[in-house]
Design an enzyme around this catalytic site. Structure first.
Site, short mmCIF file in Angstrom:
data_model
loop_
_atom_site.label_atom_id
_atom_site.label_comp_id
_atom_site.label_asym_id
_atom_site.label_seq_id
_atom_site.Cartn_x
_atom_site.Cartn_y
_atom_site.Cartn_z
N ASN A 1 5.53 -31.18 63.97
CA ASN A 1 5.69 -30.25 65.10
C ASN A 1 4.36 -30.21 65.84
O ASN A 1 3.40 -29.62 65.36
CB ASN A 1 6.06 -28.86 64.53
CG ASN A 1 6.05 -27.79 65.60
OD1 ASN A 1 5.98 -28.06 66.79
ND2 ASN A 1 6.13 -26.53 65.16
N TRP A 2 4.33 -30.84 66.99
CA TRP A 2 3.07 -30.95 67.72
C TRP A 2 2.71 -29.69 68.48
O TRP A 2 1.63 -29.60 69.09
CB TRP A 2 3.11 -32.16 68.68
CG TRP A 2 3.21 -33.49 67.98
CD1 TRP A 2 3.18 -33.72 66.64
CD2 TRP A 2 3.32 -34.78 68.61
NE1 TRP A 2 3.28 -35.07 66.37
CE2 TRP A 2 3.37 -35.75 67.57
CE3 TRP A 2 3.39 -35.23 69.92
CZ2 TRP A 2 3.48 -37.12 67.82
CZ3 TRP A 2 3.50 -36.59 70.19
CH2 TRP A 2 3.54 -37.52 69.14
N HIS B 1 11.43 -21.12 64.83
CA HIS B 1 10.06 -21.26 64.32
C HIS B 1 9.40 -19.88 64.34
O HIS B 1 9.66 -19.06 65.23
CB HIS B 1 9.28 -22.25 65.18
CG HIS B 1 7.95 -22.60 64.58
ND1 HIS B 1 6.84 -21.79 64.74
CD2 HIS B 1 7.58 -23.63 63.78
CE1 HIS B 1 5.83 -22.33 64.07
NE2 HIS B 1 6.25 -23.44 63.48
N GLU C 1 6.62 -18.91 65.26
CA GLU C 1 5.93 -18.56 66.51
C GLU C 1 6.93 -18.09 67.57
O GLU C 1 6.61 -17.22 68.39
CB GLU C 1 5.08 -19.76 66.99
CG GLU C 1 3.87 -19.95 66.07
CD GLU C 1 3.38 -21.37 65.92
OE1 GLU C 1 3.71 -22.24 66.74
OE2 GLU C 1 2.65 -21.62 64.93
N GLU D 1 9.08 -21.77 55.90
CA GLU D 1 7.70 -21.71 56.37
C GLU D 1 7.17 -20.29 56.22
O GLU D 1 7.35 -19.45 57.12
CB GLU D 1 7.62 -22.13 57.83
CG GLU D 1 8.14 -23.52 58.10
CD GLU D 1 7.51 -24.13 59.34
OE1 GLU D 1 6.91 -25.19 59.21
OE2 GLU D 1 7.58 -23.52 60.41
N GLY E 1 -0.78 -22.62 59.76
CA GLY E 1 -2.02 -22.76 60.54
C GLY E 1 -3.20 -21.99 59.95
O GLY E 1 -4.23 -21.84 60.60
N SER F 1 0.58 -25.31 56.37
CA SER F 1 -0.66 -25.97 55.94
C SER F 1 -0.42 -27.10 54.96
O SER F 1 -1.21 -27.31 54.03
CB SER F 1 -1.65 -24.94 55.39
OG SER F 1 -1.96 -23.98 56.37
N GLY G 1 2.52 -28.97 61.03
CA GLY G 1 1.92 -28.66 62.32
C GLY G 1 0.59 -29.38 62.46
O GLY G 1 0.52 -30.54 62.86
N GLY G 2 -0.48 -28.71 62.08
CA GLY G 2 -1.84 -29.22 62.30
C GLY G 2 -2.04 -30.67 61.85
O GLY G 2 -2.59 -31.48 62.60
C1 PEP Z 1 4.36 -25.21 61.54
O1 PEP Z 1 4.01 -24.52 62.47
O2 PEP Z 1 5.54 -25.62 61.49
C2 PEP Z 1 3.40 -25.53 60.51
C3 PEP Z 1 3.81 -25.75 59.32
O3 PEP Z 1 2.06 -25.55 60.89
P1 PEP Z 1 0.80 -25.95 59.98
O4 PEP Z 1 1.16 -27.21 59.25
O5 PEP Z 1 -0.31 -26.14 60.95
O6 PEP Z 1 0.58 -24.81 59.04
#
Ligand code: PEP
Length: 250
Positions: free
Chosen positions: A10-11, A95, A97, A167, A173, A213, A234-235
Site C-alpha cells: 500500500n503506497w 483502511h 486511515e 492491521e 507506521g 510495520s 505500507g512503509g
Molecule cells: C498499512 O498502512 O497498511 C501498513 C501496514 O503500514 P506500515 O507497514 O507502514 O505499518
C-alpha cells in the site's frame, strides 16, 4: 494449507508518477519468478501509468479506496467504473486511515465492499483495533464487529474475492509490530468469525493478511503462523530493496 501467501504493498499518498513507474518496473522484474500472490496499490493518479507496467505480470493492480457510488455529483471521489476502466483488479477498503482520519464507518465501508464485489473487483477489507481498545481487552470484539459489519450482505460465493487484512492500528507506521503470537490469536479468532458467518470451508479458504510495520526482519516469524496468510505492507513497500525480501520470505 491450501491458502497462498498474498503480499501487498500500500503506497499510500507517496510517489509522483515517475517514481511510481520506476518502482513498479523494479518489482515486475524482481518478482517475475515469485511464487506468491502480489499486489501494489499506488495513488489514484498513478494507477494508469502503473497499469501499463504491471500488465501481463504476476502483480495485481490495486486501488487504496473507492467511492460508495458509481457516478454522479460526488466531487473528489473516484468510482469503481473508473478503477475498472484503468485495469484495477483489487481495492483496499476500510483502511484504518480511512476509518480514523476520514471517519468512514462500517456502514459506508460495507457499501463499498458490496459495490466493488458487484463489479467483480477483489476486496481487501482492513480491520483492526486502536491501542486503547487493545488495552481495554476489546481487540477481538472490535475485529469481530468490523468483520461482520463490513461483510454484511456479502454471499459465501463472493467471499472467494475477499481478503481480510488484520492491521492493529497501534502497529501501523509506528515501528511497533504485533508479536507473531498476538497476530496469530486475532487471525485465528477472525477465521472463527468467518466460519460462523459462512461455514468452515469458506473460512479456511479466506486469506487473512497481517499489516502493521511488517518488514524483512519480522516477516518470517509472522508468516510462519498458521493463520497469517500474507502481509499488507505500507512503509516497507515503498522501496524494492525493502519490499522484495518480504515478498520472497517463503
Ligand atoms: C498499512 O498502512 O497498511 C501498513 C501496514 O503500514 P506500515 O507497514 O507502514 O505499518
Amino acid at each position: 494449507m491450501s491458502r497462498q501467501y498474498y503480499i501487498a504493498g500500500n503506497w499510500k499518498m507517496n510517489k509522483v508518477k515517475g517514481e511510481a513507474v520506476e518502482l513498479a518496473k523494479a518489482l515486475v522484474e524482481q518478482l517475475k519468478d515469485g511464487k506468491n500472490k502480489y499486489m501494489i496499490a499506488p495513488s489514484f493518479t498513478n494507477l494508469d501509468a502503473v497499469a501499463q507496467v504491471v500488465k501481463g505480470s504476476n502483480i495485481l493492480l490495486g486501488a487504496q479506496n473507492m467511492s460508495t457510488e458509481e457516478s454522479g455529483a460526488h466531487t473528489g471521489e473516484v468510482s469503481v467504473l473508473m478503477l475498472k476502466d484503468l485495469g484495477v483488479q483489487t481495492v483496499i477498503l476500510g483502511h484504518s486511515e480511512r476509518r480514523h482520519i476520514y471517519k468512514e464507518d462500517d456502514a459506508m465501508i460495507n457499501k463499498k465492499v458490496k459495490l466493488a464485489l458487484a463489479h467483480g473487483l477483489e476486496v481487501v477489507l482492513c480491520i483492526g483495533e486502536l491501542l486503547e481498545e487493545r488495552e481495554a481487552g476489546k481487540a477481538e470484539q472490535v475485529c469481530e464487529e468490523q468483520t461482520r459489519k463490513g461483510l454484511a450482505g456479502v454471499s459465501a460465493a463472493d467471499m472467494a474475492k475477499v481478503i481480510i487484512a488484520y492491521e492493529p492500528v497501534w502497529a501501523i507506521g509506528t515501528g511497533k509490530t504485533a508479536t507473531p503470537e498476538d497476530a496469530q490469536a486475532i487471525h485465528q479468532f477472525t477465521r472463527g468469525v468467518l466460519a460462523d458467518m459462512y461455514g468452515k470451508d469458506v473460512a479456511e479458504q479466506t486469506i487473512i493478511q497481517y499489516g502493521g510495520s511488517m518488514k524483512a526482519e519480522n516477516a518470517a516469524a509472522l508468516l510462519a503462523q498458521p493463520d497469517v496468510d500474507g502481509g499488507l505492507i505500507g512503509g516497507a513497500s515503498l522501496k524494492a530493496e525493502t519490499f522484495i525480501p518480504i515478498c520472497k520470505t517463503y
